[in-house]
Design a protein around this motif. Sequence first.
Motif, PDB file in Angstrom:
ATOM      1  N   CYS A  98      65.538  68.272  81.647  1.00  0.00           N
ATOM      2  CA  CYS A  98      64.254  68.500  82.294  1.00  0.00           C
ATOM      3  C   CYS A  98      64.396  69.710  83.218  1.00  0.00           C
ATOM      4  O   CYS A  98      65.261  69.727  84.095  1.00  0.00           O
ATOM      5  CB  CYS A  98      63.816  67.277  83.089  1.00  0.00           C
ATOM      6  SG  CYS A  98      62.222  67.494  83.915  1.00  0.00           S
ATOM      7  N   VAL A 100      62.487  71.867  86.031  1.00  0.00           N
ATOM      8  CA  VAL A 100      61.384  71.619  86.961  1.00  0.00           C
ATOM      9  C   VAL A 100      61.031  72.876  87.754  1.00  0.00           C
ATOM     10  O   VAL A 100      61.836  73.364  88.553  1.00  0.00           O
ATOM     11  CB  VAL A 100      61.716  70.472  87.937  1.00  0.00           C
ATOM     12  CG1 VAL A 100      60.487  70.125  88.772  1.00  0.00           C
ATOM     13  CG2 VAL A 100      62.211  69.249  87.185  1.00  0.00           C
ATOM     14  N   ALA A 130      58.744  70.702  83.323  1.00  0.00           N
ATOM     15  CA  ALA A 130      57.812  69.983  84.200  1.00  0.00           C
ATOM     16  C   ALA A 130      57.538  70.826  85.439  1.00  0.00           C
ATOM     17  O   ALA A 130      58.179  71.852  85.663  1.00  0.00           O
ATOM     18  CB  ALA A 130      58.389  68.631  84.594  1.00  0.00           C
ATOM     19  N   GLY A 136      51.609  68.997  84.025  1.00  0.00           N
ATOM     20  CA  GLY A 136      53.037  68.890  83.761  1.00  0.00           C
ATOM     21  C   GLY A 136      53.800  68.282  84.910  1.00  0.00           C
ATOM     22  O   GLY A 136      55.023  68.375  84.970  1.00  0.00           O
ATOM     23  N   ASN A 137      53.089  67.623  85.853  1.00  0.00           N
ATOM     24  CA  ASN A 137      53.752  67.026  87.017  1.00  0.00           C
ATOM     25  C   ASN A 137      54.551  65.787  86.626  1.00  0.00           C
ATOM     26  O   ASN A 137      54.630  65.430  85.446  1.00  0.00           O
ATOM     27  CB  ASN A 137      52.744  66.718  88.122  1.00  0.00           C
ATOM     28  CG  ASN A 137      51.675  65.734  87.682  1.00  0.00           C
ATOM     29  OD1 ASN A 137      51.877  64.946  86.749  1.00  0.00           O
ATOM     30  ND2 ASN A 137      50.524  65.775  88.336  1.00  0.00           N
ATOM     31  N   TYR A 141      55.154  64.111  83.003  1.00  0.00           N
ATOM     32  CA  TYR A 141      56.484  64.166  82.413  1.00  0.00           C
ATOM     33  C   TYR A 141      56.989  62.771  82.054  1.00  0.00           C
ATOM     34  O   TYR A 141      57.568  62.572  80.973  1.00  0.00           O
ATOM     35  CB  TYR A 141      57.472  64.853  83.367  1.00  0.00           C
ATOM     36  CG  TYR A 141      58.887  64.808  82.823  1.00  0.00           C
ATOM     37  CD1 TYR A 141      59.269  65.630  81.775  1.00  0.00           C
ATOM     38  CD2 TYR A 141      59.824  63.914  83.341  1.00  0.00           C
ATOM     39  CE1 TYR A 141      60.554  65.570  81.248  1.00  0.00           C
ATOM     40  CE2 TYR A 141      61.106  63.849  82.822  1.00  0.00           C
ATOM     41  CZ  TYR A 141      61.460  64.677  81.776  1.00  0.00           C
ATOM     42  OH  TYR A 141      62.730  64.609  81.245  1.00  0.00           O
TER      43      TYR A 141
END
Length: 221
Positions: A98, A100, A130, A136-137, A141
Amino acid sequence: MKKTIFVDYRLLNLSGDDSLENKLNGLLASGVDEILVKPVLMSNGYEAKKLRERLAAFEGRFSKIECRSSVLGSEESINFFADILIKEIGFSSEYEYCLVGHGLMGSSNSEYSKLSDLLHSKGILNVEVACLTGEGNINSYLKKVERKLGKNKKTIQVYPLLIKPGKHLVKDIFGQEKSENKSFVQRLEEKGFYVIKKMLPLCSFESFKTRYMDDEENLSI
């Protein structure tokens, strides 16, 4: 005379003698007539827009002003950045990943979703991008990764898409400082995911630093 300058968010927020405008006036006074501006910014959001507006005030004073794209500011730059991530992270099939970024409130964060899609098109399917805010928060996610992995609680390696270390990396993503709000990683752990915390800002990747930042002393004018 031509000068290449690097502009990050810190320089954009300085005022008085240290302001961007004052530094540009100093370049003019020293005989510089062309500037190449390299934004050390992730997206073409608020900061990049303000940078271009402030540079516009100097058009006609410099014979040429060229302003390059932000890291995720164009299709070409997104593709280049994706290759940097593949080189630096590797994306082992053993893990889910992931990445971020910060994102913008109320924004589609399309640059970040394009990066995710591009990584998938390059065969890196075990990664999602994310954002801390906007589309995409963490909620989006979690839905995506739970649908993707099902009951397989695969270990997730979390990397920040942030150029420099700071509160968003330490507090908002990894929860290393006390806060009334749970961090991105804490929310993942609450859902039963084991998280490997890769607290590495992008400036720690040599290929990123060479491409976007040159060296530390050239971060600003």
